[in-house]
Design an enzyme around this catalytic site. Structure first.
Site: not given
Length: 601
Positions: A297, A301, A508, A562-563, A581, A583
């Protein structure tokens, strides 16, 4: 609920004799019906074992804090960008002097002298006192036990309930450690290795040749690198100039250490112009900087925040973990909770990075509501100082495991994640594929059962609820804070871990990606003598609302891609589906840096 302290306490079939205390009316502050899932009773602690007890006094003007936060974060308000100083923010969360007086008097009645009490003001007024188990049980009318978590073999000292005098209920927000069972070890990092996804072999395909119509390296359809993300989100041509003013922070837990040698290997492979980049590690609450133990992690990052934001200075925060519980009446065990340790450490600093990303979270229902509320308000305190907080939305879709509630009803409900569900942070969901991107199936999203839906997102969310109709109506809270707020790629990230190239996925990966992009936007604003963006949500949702006003049916948000496909199954359902829009899989979409530049200048 009113209780009277009795000399005999019964907990789940185990009888224990408590030390007799002065008879007084008490109120139950928090309790669990059962031992939280994943934990089991192991032993009764030595009554002479000592630990630090933390009492959070009620924040007297917290609503004023939220009011200031919304004004300085609303792009239509005259105060937009006029963030508060550390002292100004602290003044808004001070407790009433009566709270301090009443609480210390209560402690003195239990034999706790003032010399044993430390008073600090990070994140509001906190009292810290070293107590033995027997003293804490007497003060809080409870019984502490040692609990073991099977998944990690960690052991913690916790209680299943605690009480305070009725007269103190208005004066105390929360007391820890008590009923919050999560620790550094048991917090879930939202990244995971993807052994089924082979690491990239053809590095040139990820940094050089491009698709015919889209300036994205060809290999990005199967593996993700900084070059892929910089091209996909339109940051490739931007060169930061405000390095002396701008910083990006990464919050680390779980004894995860960001490795500098791995960073150099990563940059040589994937961002050669940044080869000499590095970062300092700031330790909090006994954190370390062990360069012999690179964390998945931590490396993910820091490699992607630097990969996206170079040459912006990055800081890694290493927050101490909880050691195995060892009964010792002389040396207190670290029994603190993770977010409290980190945020009190950050709030005490005069200078804080303008953007901070965190890739950890818990099921909301596992966090006592008063604890979650206090932590969420502390996040608001960072926001009012001009800090943008990104949190991964989680990797279990609408809920992982059996999704059963822990309130004694054993119902199956969608399980929102905390801190993503806090209305004062920006939650980041996940996508996959390119041209077009789609919502990735594990992207956490949904609706809080603790926090009500803030007005800044009500218009955007109402459109989705209208589309959803009665579907899943028995599984979620339509009036709750909705998340995620936005999203980014979350699959097949190339990461160097211990000198080896590995493929890692999870939201992450999304959060540090987005953090890097908005850190660049801060750089752009600072270069124009504008303040940093601070708490983002009122701004990004206002952009969506403007589109609705000017175009009618268009629900997409300018500045975002937009997905419109994908879903996040869980809890035995198909979960929510992505639509035009906002979601609860991808939020408002993925950021387009170039378009956002025009909108934030």
């Amino acid at each position: 609920m009113r209780l009277t302290i009795l000399p005999v306490l019964v907990f789940y079939g185990v009888m224990s004799f408590a030390v007799a205390t002065p008879l007084q009316n008490t109120t139950l502050k928090h309790s669990w019906d059962n031992i939280p899932r994943g934990w089991s009773f192991e032993a009764t602690p030595d009554p002479d074992h000592t630990f630090d007890l933390h009492i959070g006094l009620t924040q007297n003007r917290v609503q004023d804090l939220i009011h200031h936060l919304m004004e300085v974060s609303d792009p239509t308000h005259p105060r937009y960008g006029q963030h508060l100083s550390k002292d100004e923010a602290e003044a808004l969360v001070e407790s009433d002097p009566a709270s301090l007086n009443h609480t210390t008097s209560w402690l003195e009645s239990h034999g706790i002298s003032p010399s044993r009490i430390t008073h600090r003001k990070s994140g509001g007024d906190w009292l810290t006192l070293r107590v033995s188990v027997s003293e804490a049980e007497q003060i809080l009318n409870t019984q502490y036990s040692i609990y073991r978590r099977a998944a990690s073999e960690e052991r913690v000292l916790r209680s299943l309930s605690y009480s305070v005098p009725v007269s103190l209920k208005p004066h105390i927000d929360v007391i820890t450690p008590t009923t919050y069972f999560s620790t550094m070890q048991s917090m879930r990092a939202t990244s995971f290795l993807q052994p089924e996804s082979d690491p990239a072999e053809d590095i040139d395909a990820l940094v050089g040749p491009i698709f015919e119509d889209v300036p994205i390296p060809m290999g990005c359809s199967t593996t993700v690198t900084p070059a892929c993300l910089r091209a996909l989100y339109n940051t490739s041509s931007y060169v930061p100039v405000s390095m002396g003013q701008n910083q990006l922070g990464v919050a680390g837990y779980l004894e995860e250490y960001a490795n500098r040698a791995d960073l150099q290997t990563f940059l040589k492979k994937f961002r050669s112009d940044a080869t000499n980049a590095s970062f300092p590690t700031v330790t909090i609450n006994g954190g370390h900087d062990d360069q012999t133990k690179p964390g998945i992690e931590a490396n993910l990052d820091i490699q992607y925040t630097i990969g996206m934001s170079y040459p912006t200075p990055n800081i890694y925060y290493s927050t101490g973990g909880s050691p195995p519980f060892t009964q010792d009446s002389e040396t207190p065990t670290n029994t603190n909770e993770p977010y409290l340790d980190w945020i009190t450490g950050i709030l005490s600093q005069d200078t804080i990075p303008q953007v901070i990303t965190t890739s950890y979270g818990d099921d909301e229902q596992t966090v006592p509501v008063e604890y979650a509320t206090r932590i969420c308000n502390m996040f608001a305190q960072l926001g009012v100082r001009g800090i943008t907080l990104f949190f991964s939305s989680g990797d279990f879709g609408v809920g992982g495991g059996d999704c059963r509630t822990n309130d004694g009803t054993d119902r199956i409900l969608f399980q929102p994640a905390f801190p993503a569900s806090c209305p004062y942070v920006t939650a980041v969901g996940g996508t996959t594929r390119i041209n077009p991107e789609v919502g990735v199936s594990f992207s956490g999203g949904g609706f809080s059962r603790y926090f009500s839906q803030p007005t800044y997102q009500s218009t955007a969310v109402s459109g989705y609820l209208a589309h959803l109709g009665s579907q899943h109506s028995d599984f979620y809270n339509p009036t709750g804070r909705a998340y995620p707020d936005l999203s980014a790629q979350a699959n097949r990230f190339q990461v160097i871990i211990g000198g080896r190239l590995m493929s890692v996925g999870g939201t992450s990966a999304s959060s540090p990606t987005v953090a890097g992009i908005f850190s660049l936007l801060n750089d752009y604003r600072l270069a124009q003598s504008l303040p940093p963006l601070g708490f983002l949500n009122p701004l990004i949702y206002s952009l969506s609302n403007q589109t609705r006003t000017t175009t009618g049916n268009d629900t997409s948000s300018p500045g975002f891609n937009d997905i419109v496909s994908g879903s996040n199954p869980g809890c035995g359902t198909n979960g929510f589906a992505a639509v035009e829009g906002w979601d609860p899989i991808t939020g408002l979409g993925t950021p387009d840096f170039g378009k956002l530049q025009d909108l934030v200048s």
